[in-house]
Design a protein around this motif. Structure first.
Motif, short mmCIF file in Angstrom:
data_model
loop_
_atom_site.label_atom_id
_atom_site.label_comp_id
_atom_site.label_asym_id
_atom_site.label_seq_id
_atom_site.Cartn_x
_atom_site.Cartn_y
_atom_site.Cartn_z
N ALA A 211 0.82 -1.21 0.00
CA ALA A 211 0.00 0.00 0.00
C ALA A 211 0.85 1.25 0.00
CB ALA A 211 -0.93 0.01 1.21
N VAL A 212 0.25 2.32 -0.51
CA VAL A 212 0.73 3.69 -0.33
C VAL A 212 -0.34 4.40 0.47
CG1 VAL A 212 1.21 5.89 -1.47
CG2 VAL A 212 2.16 3.77 -2.39
N VAL A 213 0.05 5.15 1.50
CA VAL A 213 -0.91 5.79 2.40
C VAL A 213 -0.68 7.29 2.40
CG1 VAL A 213 -1.95 5.75 4.69
CG2 VAL A 213 -0.73 3.73 3.85
N ASN A 214 -1.69 8.03 1.99
CA ASN A 214 -1.64 9.49 1.93
C ASN A 214 -2.10 10.05 3.27
OD1 ASN A 214 -2.05 12.24 1.52
ND2 ASN A 214 -3.00 12.00 -0.49
N CYS A 215 -1.13 10.45 4.09
CA CYS A 215 -1.41 11.12 5.37
C CYS A 215 -0.82 12.52 5.33
CB CYS A 215 -0.81 10.34 6.53
SG CYS A 215 -1.47 8.68 6.75
N ALA A 216 -0.99 13.18 4.19
CA ALA A 216 -0.33 14.45 3.95
C ALA A 216 -1.08 15.65 4.50
CB ALA A 216 -0.10 14.63 2.44
N GLY A 217 -2.09 15.43 5.31
CA GLY A 217 -2.77 16.53 5.97
C GLY A 217 -3.36 17.52 5.00
N MET A 218 -3.03 18.81 5.18
CA MET A 218 -3.62 19.84 4.32
C MET A 218 -3.09 19.77 2.89
SD MET A 218 -1.79 23.24 5.85
CE MET A 218 -0.01 23.31 6.16
N TRP A 219 -2.03 18.99 2.66
CA TRP A 219 -1.53 18.77 1.31
C TRP A 219 -2.17 17.54 0.65
CZ3 TRP A 219 1.92 20.21 5.23
CH2 TRP A 219 2.60 21.41 5.04
N ALA A 220 -3.00 16.82 1.37
CA ALA A 220 -3.51 15.53 0.88
C ALA A 220 -4.27 15.69 -0.43
CB ALA A 220 -4.41 14.89 1.94
N ARG A 221 -5.08 16.74 -0.55
CA ARG A 221 -5.88 16.91 -1.76
C ARG A 221 -5.00 17.07 -2.99
NH1 ARG A 221 -6.62 21.09 -4.63
NH2 ARG A 221 -5.87 22.49 -3.01
N GLN A 222 -4.05 18.01 -2.92
CA GLN A 222 -3.26 18.26 -4.12
C GLN A 222 -2.31 17.10 -4.42
OE1 GLN A 222 -2.35 21.89 -2.17
NE2 GLN A 222 -0.14 21.70 -2.51
N PHE A 223 -1.90 16.37 -3.40
CA PHE A 223 -1.10 15.17 -3.67
C PHE A 223 -1.97 14.11 -4.33
CE2 PHE A 223 0.80 11.05 -2.56
CZ PHE A 223 2.04 11.22 -3.16
N GLY A 224 -3.21 13.96 -3.87
CA GLY A 224 -4.12 13.01 -4.49
C GLY A 224 -4.41 13.35 -5.94
N GLU A 225 -4.47 14.64 -6.26
CA GLU A 225 -4.76 15.05 -7.64
C GLU A 225 -3.69 14.58 -8.62
OE1 GLU A 225 -5.19 19.27 -7.37
OE2 GLU A 225 -7.33 19.18 -6.88
N LEU A 226 -2.47 14.36 -8.14
CA LEU A 226 -1.39 13.91 -9.03
C LEU A 226 -1.71 12.57 -9.68
CD1 LEU A 226 1.72 14.84 -6.82
CD2 LEU A 226 0.78 16.13 -8.76
N CYS A 227 -2.55 11.78 -9.03
CA CYS A 227 -2.89 10.47 -9.59
C CYS A 227 -4.39 10.28 -9.73
CB CYS A 227 -2.29 9.34 -8.74
SG CYS A 227 -2.73 9.42 -7.00
N GLY A 228 -5.14 11.39 -9.70
CA GLY A 228 -6.58 11.31 -9.93
C GLY A 228 -7.42 10.86 -8.76
N VAL A 229 -6.88 10.93 -7.54
CA VAL A 229 -7.63 10.53 -6.35
C VAL A 229 -8.32 11.76 -5.76
CG1 VAL A 229 -7.47 9.62 -4.01
CG2 VAL A 229 -6.17 8.54 -5.86
N ASN A 230 -9.60 11.63 -5.50
CA ASN A 230 -10.45 12.74 -5.05
C ASN A 230 -10.44 12.84 -3.53
OD1 ASN A 230 -12.64 14.74 -5.66
ND2 ASN A 230 -13.86 13.30 -4.45
N ILE A 231 -9.86 13.94 -3.00
CA ILE A 231 -9.75 14.14 -1.55
C ILE A 231 -10.16 15.59 -1.25
CG2 ILE A 231 -8.26 13.99 0.49
CD1 ILE A 231 -6.36 12.25 -1.23
N PRO A 232 -11.45 15.86 -1.04
CA PRO A 232 -11.90 17.25 -0.93
C PRO A 232 -11.74 17.87 0.45
CG PRO A 232 -13.78 15.79 -0.87
CD PRO A 232 -12.57 14.91 -1.07
N ASN A 233 -10.50 17.95 0.94
CA ASN A 233 -10.29 18.71 2.17
C ASN A 233 -9.72 20.08 1.81
OD1 ASN A 233 -7.74 17.72 1.46
ND2 ASN A 233 -7.03 17.70 3.57
N GLN A 234 -10.04 21.06 2.61
CA GLN A 234 -9.63 22.44 2.33
C GLN A 234 -9.15 23.10 3.61
OE1 GLN A 234 -9.26 24.42 -0.41
NE2 GLN A 234 -8.43 25.85 1.12
N ALA A 235 -7.98 23.74 3.53
CA ALA A 235 -7.43 24.44 4.68
C ALA A 235 -8.19 25.74 4.92
CB ALA A 235 -5.95 24.73 4.47
N ALA A 236 -8.33 26.09 6.19
CA ALA A 236 -8.93 27.36 6.59
C ALA A 236 -8.10 27.94 7.73
CB ALA A 236 -10.37 27.15 7.04
#
Length: 864
Positions: A211-236
């Motif tokens: 497995a590869v595990v995306n625990c990139a926090g507020m960067w998780a969305r844009q890292f997921g976009e690199l491979c087409g994975v949808n992660i709709p979190n947004q920093a505030a």
């Protein structure tokens, strides 16, 4: 350290979540775990977290258990690693300052006590005794957990990392992951690709066997976009203030509890010789909707004093001593939030073996231990033993990652953390993203109040048409309903529109209603192997033989999909329209889960892989938006359908909708006006009824024909409130609400759907067979879903009310509504006697004295 070329599991992100996942994988004996952090451990958002460790506050059993486990882990981890987590059980107090919050917290407290959280209600004097600087003149009650408290986020993260290292986990700091590798190019058409590794900024690649595990926090969305994975979190922007030293009579005791006052947007706790005042303002400011800067590590945001000043003043007024004290630090840092305030956890639907744990909505520290354990089990065993329907990544849709959506919803999400959590409140931002063809007509001409249903606008209940000025008609005014109230009026009691809901409910029981169900998930499954593939997933036989006619009638089948452990994965209908054409309909919340479940099981593995699945001749198409859906339900629905196709009034014996011509579970393509419509005779309300699936371009035409045919029959528009109360009276199930992935078919009472004689069987069949034998051997099961009716017509149930039998708590209400026909609140509860060693049989149910705890009172109930 030199990066390895091969690993078993690669985790991206060295914050509290990533280190917890690594620690728990190691605890499960997984070798070859590598954590890659672009800067230093804790450098994202972990380092500036407030460190609250609170178990009170959630009506989700999963969330409460994650918190409990995390607290216990922080309490004991030092014994294993030698590094303190900084856990201090100083206590926690939630303040209730108005009647609605008091009602909410009493309901929450009852449920939390059932889950093992020792929460007690205390008075204002008790609060002052525990936190002498707290102003309690407007406080009605406090809810106190003595052994909740605080943890040091950095220390906890470092202790988890130390525990992971002790079992062989490798941490690589200062290395940026810029992409992932996959087997996408070597797949058969229709298969979901599998992640195979990660690529670092220096060009080095680390293969990942498991497995590869995306625990990139507020960067998780844009890292997921690199491979087409949808992660709709947004920093505030997220704020807290630290005061200067408070001296003299105002001297701070570091052992004072954490105080949370949502009405003042604040949490308050000792910090050194001063106080920390944290904020969850009503409307937040999204931060870097475009992209989070890659080099933003240990970073701060310039505070917006002008925007935040009113919130700061309100928060500090809870402890007046802070108003006359200097400010040592006004901190602003990013924190990521999700569209529904639930975490994003699980295997990505777009990429196999790619797991995500992100979007913790400011409860990352207090949930991290539990999240790490949950995801580690999911990675190793392929499933979780906890209910994950509310956090599974596959509940989100791609449109929720668009910048405009994230910006709009993030403004609301942070503020919702401290707003009163009314049972029927719908999100108010990022609305009208999806609208059925009936939206405008039903809202303007029928007075529909719309709610957000997985992004769709769906009628919740109906008033009356607005007049030309946009105001309600006289009868609505008599009920006290004003335009703003359809949004603003929230209550734990009977809303002003309660009589309208009751009328819709009764109309379905006595006459006929039309319900817009266009939000339901719909899939067309075609191909020579479609029937066999769907039958393998389904407990029922969804591929029966059809009559050998030129235009045979099809058949609709209610069924469940299970995993290999016999636990639930989906609850849906499958209509066989032809030998190679099937129509799958599932609930809105399980849209992508159902889609992904099919694609994972229908697709082959890599080309030339003889150990993989053989590619099947089957294709899945999401047609949710292509078909509008109207349900025509009620005892007069046959008469309406008969008239709809030109039949003479009352001539039902010769109608194409007679019981003989159109029996229960029959599905046909019929002509309504100028449109061809898929019509299925089935019900979700316990009355005669039909579901119409209408090509979107013909939807309004068919709707107009239905309204015309309904004249003289008392046709009424009904919303989702009525649908809920109607189905709950009949104890019809809803996966993701009263059933979840921890339940078996027999426990939820759906064993009747099983076809034991299907030649190829179904996934999970052996597990169901074993449990069926246990049922026979013991005369029942230790877990059983039951229907609960409150005998007093006054109280209302929503979710998480505790169910008592002979003075012992045995379960809680998973979903509820009001039974207008039955005359009381009605719900479904899972009674679990596993630890008592008893079975839930008819004798057990009939012999006990049953009660439901609603807020601070128990009411007699009938259980069946």
């Amino acid at each position: 350290q030199t990066p390895p070329s091969h690993a078993n599991v690669v985790i991206i992100g060295g914050g509290i979540i990533g280190t917890s996942v690594a620690y728990h994988l190691a605890q499960m004996g997984v070798k070859g775990v590598v954590v890659v952090e672009q800067n230093k451990i804790t450098s994202g958002t972990t380092w500036h977290a407030a460190g609250l460790m609170v178990t009170f506050g959630s009506t989700s059993e999963t969330s409460t258990e994650l918190r409990k486990y995390s607290k216990q882990l922080y309490r004991t981890l030092e014994q294993e690693t030698g590094l303190s987590t900084g856990f201090r059980p100083v206590g926690f107090i939630e303040l209730a300052t108005d009647q609605d919050r008091l009602e909410e917290y009493r309901r929450v407290a009852a449920f939390n006590r059932f889950c093992g959280v020792d929460v007690i209600e205390i008075g204002p004097k008790d609060i002052v005794d525990l936190f002498p600087l707290c102003d309690t003149k407007d406080v009605l009650s406090g809810f106190y957990v003595q052994d909740d408290g605080r943890v040091n986020p950095v220390d906890a993260c470092m202790s988890l990392a130390a525990g992971a290292r002790m079992k062989g986990v490798q941490f690589l700091e200062g290395l940026e992951v810029v992409g992932v590798t996959s087997n996408r190019r070597s797949l058969h058409s229709g298969s979901i690709p599998r992640v195979t590794g990660v690529t670092l900024a220096n060009g080095h690649t680390i293969s990942a066997e498991t497995a590869v595990v995306n625990c990139a926090g507020m960067w998780a969305r844009q890292f997921g976009e690199l491979c087409g994975v949808n992660i709709p979190n947004q920093a505030a922007e997220h704020y807290y203030l630290i005061t200067d030293t408070l001296e003299g009579a105002d001297k701070v005791d570091p052992n004072w509890p954490v105080v949370e006052d949502p009405s003042s947007y604040a949490y308050i706790r000792p910090e050194g010789s001063g106080l920390m005042v944290g904020l969850f303002e009503g409307k937040s400011a999204p931060w870097h909707v475009d992209n989070i800067p890659r080099n933003f590590s240990f970073g701060e945001i310039e505070p917006d004093w002008e925007r935040m000043a009113p919130y700061v003043e309100k928060a500090m007024s809870r402890v007046p001593a802070t108003l006359n004290c200097g400010v040592k630090k006004f901190f602003c840092g990013p924190e990521s939030f999700t569209p529904d305030l639930g975490p994003i956890v699980g295997e990505a639907p777009e990429l196999r073996s790619y797991f995500v744990a992100a979007g913790l909505n400011s409860i990352g520290i207090l949930s991290a231990g539990g999240i790490g354990k949950l995801l580690a089990q999911w990675i190793v065993e392929g499933k979780s033993e906890m209910d994950v329907t509310g956090m599974n990544i596959d509940r989100f849709h791609p449109y929720q990652c668009t910048p405009d959506y994230r910006a709009a919803r993030a403004e609301e999400s942070l503020g919702l953390v401290y707003k009163c959590h009314y049972p029927y409140k719908s999100k108010e931002t990022a609305r009208e993203a999806k609208r059925s063809p009936f939206f405008d007509r039903m809202r303007s001409q029928q007075g529909a109040y719309m709610k957000d249903v997985s992004g769709w606008e769906a009628p919740d209940w109906f008033g009356e048409p607005l007049d030309p000025t946009g105001n309600p008609t006289n009868s609505m005014s008599k009920l006290g309903i004003q335009p703003s109230m359809t949004v603003a009026e929230q209550t734990f009691g009977r809303a002003k529109w309660f009589p309208l809901w009751q009328q819709e409910h009764q109309a379905c029981r006595e006459a006929v209603v039309v319900i817009d169900m266009s939000f339901m998930s719909k899939f067309l499954v075609v191909g020579g192997d479609a029937g066999a593939c769907l039958n393998r997933l389904s407990t029922a036989n969804v591929d029966p033989d059809l009559p050998d006619e030129v235009n045979p009638a099809g058949v609709i089948t209610y069924t469940q999909w299970l995993n290999d452990s016999g636990k639930m994965e989906a609850d849906l209908t499958v209509s066989k329209l032809a030998e190679d054409k099937y129509f799958v309909v599932a609930t809105d919340t399980m849209h992508r889960h159902v889609d992904t479940w099919m694609r994972r099981h229908f697709g082959g593995e890599e080309k030339g892989d003889n150990n993989g699945l053989t590619p099947k001749h089957v294709h899945v198409t999401d047609v949710t938006g292509a078909y509008a859906q109207l349900n025509v339900q009620g005892p007069l629905s046959r008469e309406l359908m008969h008239r709809l196709v030109g039949g003479a009034a009352g001539d039902l014996e010769n109608s194409q909708f007679s019981n003989q011509a159109f029996p229960f579970r029959c599905v046909k393509e019929i002509a309504i006006g100028f449109a061809k419509v898929i019509c299925a005779r089935i019900t979700y309300v316990g009355e005669l009824g039909y579901e119409l699936f209408i090509p979107t371009e013909h939807a309004l035409h068919v709707y107009e024909r239905i309204l015309a045919a309904g004249k003289g029959l008392g046709l009424t528009h009904a919303g989702l409130k009525a649908l809920s109360s109607l189905r709950m009276e009949k104890a019809y199930r809803d996966y993701g609400h009263d059933m979840d992935n921890t339940d078996t078919l027999l426990e939820v009472g759906l064993g009747f759907t099983v076809d034991w004689n299907k030649p190829e069987g179904f996934i999970g069949q052996e597990a169901v067979r074993q449990q069926k034998q246990l049922f026979k051997d013991h005369g029942g099961l230790s877990k059983r879903l039951v229907q609960v009716l409150v005998l007093d017509p006054s109280p209302l149930m929503y979710h998480a009310e505790v169910l008592w039998r002979d003075g012992v708590a045995v379960g809680y209400i998973r979903a509820a509504s009001y039974g207008h026909t039955l005359g009381g609140a009605v719900g479904l509860a899972m009674v679990d006697l596993t630890h008592a060693g008893r079975v839930v049989d008819k004798a057990f149910i009939d012999s006990g004295k049953w009660e439901v705890e609603i807020a601070d009172r128990r009411y007699p109930a009938k259980v069946s």
